[in-house]
Design a protein around this motif. Sequence first.
Motif, PDB file in Angstrom:
ATOM      1  N   GLU A   1      29.333 -13.970  23.828  1.00  0.00           N
ATOM      2  CA  GLU A   1      29.718 -14.550  25.518  1.00  0.00           C
ATOM      3  C   GLU A   1      30.718 -15.169  26.012  1.00  0.00           C
ATOM      4  N   SER A   2      31.105 -14.767  27.154  1.00  0.00           N
ATOM      5  CA  SER A   2      31.663 -15.489  27.810  1.00  0.00           C
ATOM      6  C   SER A   2      31.571 -15.788  29.499  1.00  0.00           C
ATOM      7  N   HIS A   3      32.512 -16.862  29.791  1.00  0.00           N
ATOM      8  CA  HIS A   3      31.886 -17.125  31.663  1.00  0.00           C
ATOM      9  C   HIS A   3      33.369 -17.590  31.701  1.00  0.00           C
ATOM     10  N   LEU A   4      34.043 -16.816  32.685  1.00  0.00           N
ATOM     11  CA  LEU A   4      35.526 -17.016  32.690  1.00  0.00           C
ATOM     12  C   LEU A   4      35.569 -17.651  34.413  1.00  0.00           C
ATOM     13  N   ILE A   5      36.271 -18.758  34.670  1.00  0.00           N
ATOM     14  CA  ILE A   5      36.384 -19.499  35.697  1.00  0.00           C
ATOM     15  C   ILE A   5      37.514 -20.225  35.889  1.00  0.00           C
ATOM     16  N   TYR A   6      37.983 -19.284  37.354  1.00  0.00           N
ATOM     17  CA  TYR A   6      39.023 -19.304  38.322  1.00  0.00           C
ATOM     18  C   TYR A   6      39.169 -18.941  39.509  1.00  0.00           C
ATOM     19  N   ASP A   7      40.069 -19.434  40.168  1.00  0.00           N
ATOM     20  CA  ASP A   7      39.842 -19.366  41.759  1.00  0.00           C
ATOM     21  C   ASP A   7      40.485 -17.967  41.883  1.00  0.00           C
ATOM     22  N   ALA A   8      38.941 -17.071  42.109  1.00  0.00           N
ATOM     23  CA  ALA A   8      39.137 -15.839  42.111  1.00  0.00           C
ATOM     24  C   ALA A   8      39.721 -15.236  44.008  1.00  0.00           C
ATOM     25  N   SER A   9      40.159 -15.695  45.062  1.00  0.00           N
ATOM     26  CA  SER A   9      40.340 -15.543  46.044  1.00  0.00           C
ATOM     27  C   SER A   9      41.676 -14.040  46.089  1.00  0.00           C
ATOM     28  N   GLY A  10      42.349 -14.531  45.394  1.00  0.00           N
ATOM     29  CA  GLY A  10      42.961 -13.488  45.539  1.00  0.00           C
ATOM     30  C   GLY A  10      43.070 -12.687  45.286  1.00  0.00           C
ATOM     31  N   TRP A  11      41.860 -12.743  43.537  1.00  0.00           N
ATOM     32  CA  TRP A  11      41.953 -11.052  42.939  1.00  0.00           C
ATOM     33  C   TRP A  11      40.603 -10.496  43.780  1.00  0.00           C
ATOM     34  N   ARG A  12      40.223 -11.165  44.331  1.00  0.00           N
ATOM     35  CA  ARG A  12      39.162  -9.693  45.316  1.00  0.00           C
ATOM     36  C   ARG A  12      38.990  -8.200  45.086  1.00  0.00           C
ATOM     37  N   LYS A  13      40.627  -8.705  46.131  1.00  0.00           N
ATOM     38  CA  LYS A  13      41.307  -7.032  46.125  1.00  0.00           C
ATOM     39  C   LYS A  13      41.578  -6.262  45.435  1.00  0.00           C
ATOM     40  N   VAL A  14      41.985  -7.156  44.175  1.00  0.00           N
ATOM     41  CA  VAL A  14      41.690  -5.767  43.189  1.00  0.00           C
ATOM     42  C   VAL A  14      40.782  -5.275  42.529  1.00  0.00           C
ATOM     43  N   TYR A  15      40.067  -6.210  42.599  1.00  0.00           N
ATOM     44  CA  TYR A  15      38.632  -5.675  41.969  1.00  0.00           C
ATOM     45  C   TYR A  15      37.997  -4.328  42.910  1.00  0.00           C
ATOM     46  N   GLU A  16      38.564  -4.636  43.923  1.00  0.00           N
ATOM     47  CA  GLU A  16      37.998  -3.730  44.713  1.00  0.00           C
ATOM     48  C   GLU A  16      39.149  -2.329  44.696  1.00  0.00           C
ATOM     49  N   GLN A  17      39.718  -2.400  44.092  1.00  0.00           N
ATOM     50  CA  GLN A  17      40.772  -1.603  43.976  1.00  0.00           C
ATOM     51  C   GLN A  17      40.271  -0.574  42.726  1.00  0.00           C
ATOM     52  N   ILE A  18      39.886  -1.765  41.519  1.00  0.00           N
ATOM     53  CA  ILE A  18      39.026  -1.116  40.339  1.00  0.00           C
ATOM     54  C   ILE A  18      37.763  -0.509  41.787  1.00  0.00           C
ATOM     55  N   LYS A  19      36.972  -0.280  41.668  1.00  0.00           N
ATOM     56  CA  LYS A  19      36.201  -0.339  42.397  1.00  0.00           C
ATOM     57  C   LYS A  19      36.535   1.191  42.670  1.00  0.00           C
ATOM     58  N   LYS A  20      37.169   1.395  43.418  1.00  0.00           N
ATOM     59  CA  LYS A  20      37.594   3.329  43.998  1.00  0.00           C
ATOM     60  C   LYS A  20      38.220   4.169  43.165  1.00  0.00           C
TER      61      LYS A  20
END
Length: 149
Positions: free
Chosen positions: A130-149
């Motif tokens: 297992e792994s738990h990744l920690i980073y500032d994701a505020s700018g990445w939220r839009k990228v993940y939204e695009q992946i889900k579409k």
Amino acid sequence: MVKTKFILLLVVGLLASSMYSQQNKDTMTNQEIVKKFLNGFNDPARIQESLRVLADDYKFKNPMVELNSKAEFIALAQEIGEVLTGVNVINTAENGNWVAAYYEFKSSISGLESNMASEWFRLEKGIIRESHLIYDASGWRKVYEQIKK
């Protein structure tokens, strides 16, 4: 006869020692396994080697997703791999079966070219469970939204 037995014991001892040192040469530390995993994202030809160190039921968590299998992680990694341009491991530390990695991951996305991250890995018998990744994701939220579409 005594001389023959002594030589035979010496040969057997040398062979056993050679086999033991050869086995230890192939054994990686937990930190080396984590670095191998992360460095695979720098070279598409080595990514399969990286993925081999993951358990089939690998659990991955970051600020936006929680995955419960290696297959789910590979699907996400393929999407993120389209914009990921490299990983620079800065430091690792190990405590028991946990390894903490501090690294920079780079992307081709404007405004997200350089990202600092800390990831905690739990390993068992040379495999990342297992792994738990920690980073500032505020700018990445839009990228993940695009992946889900």
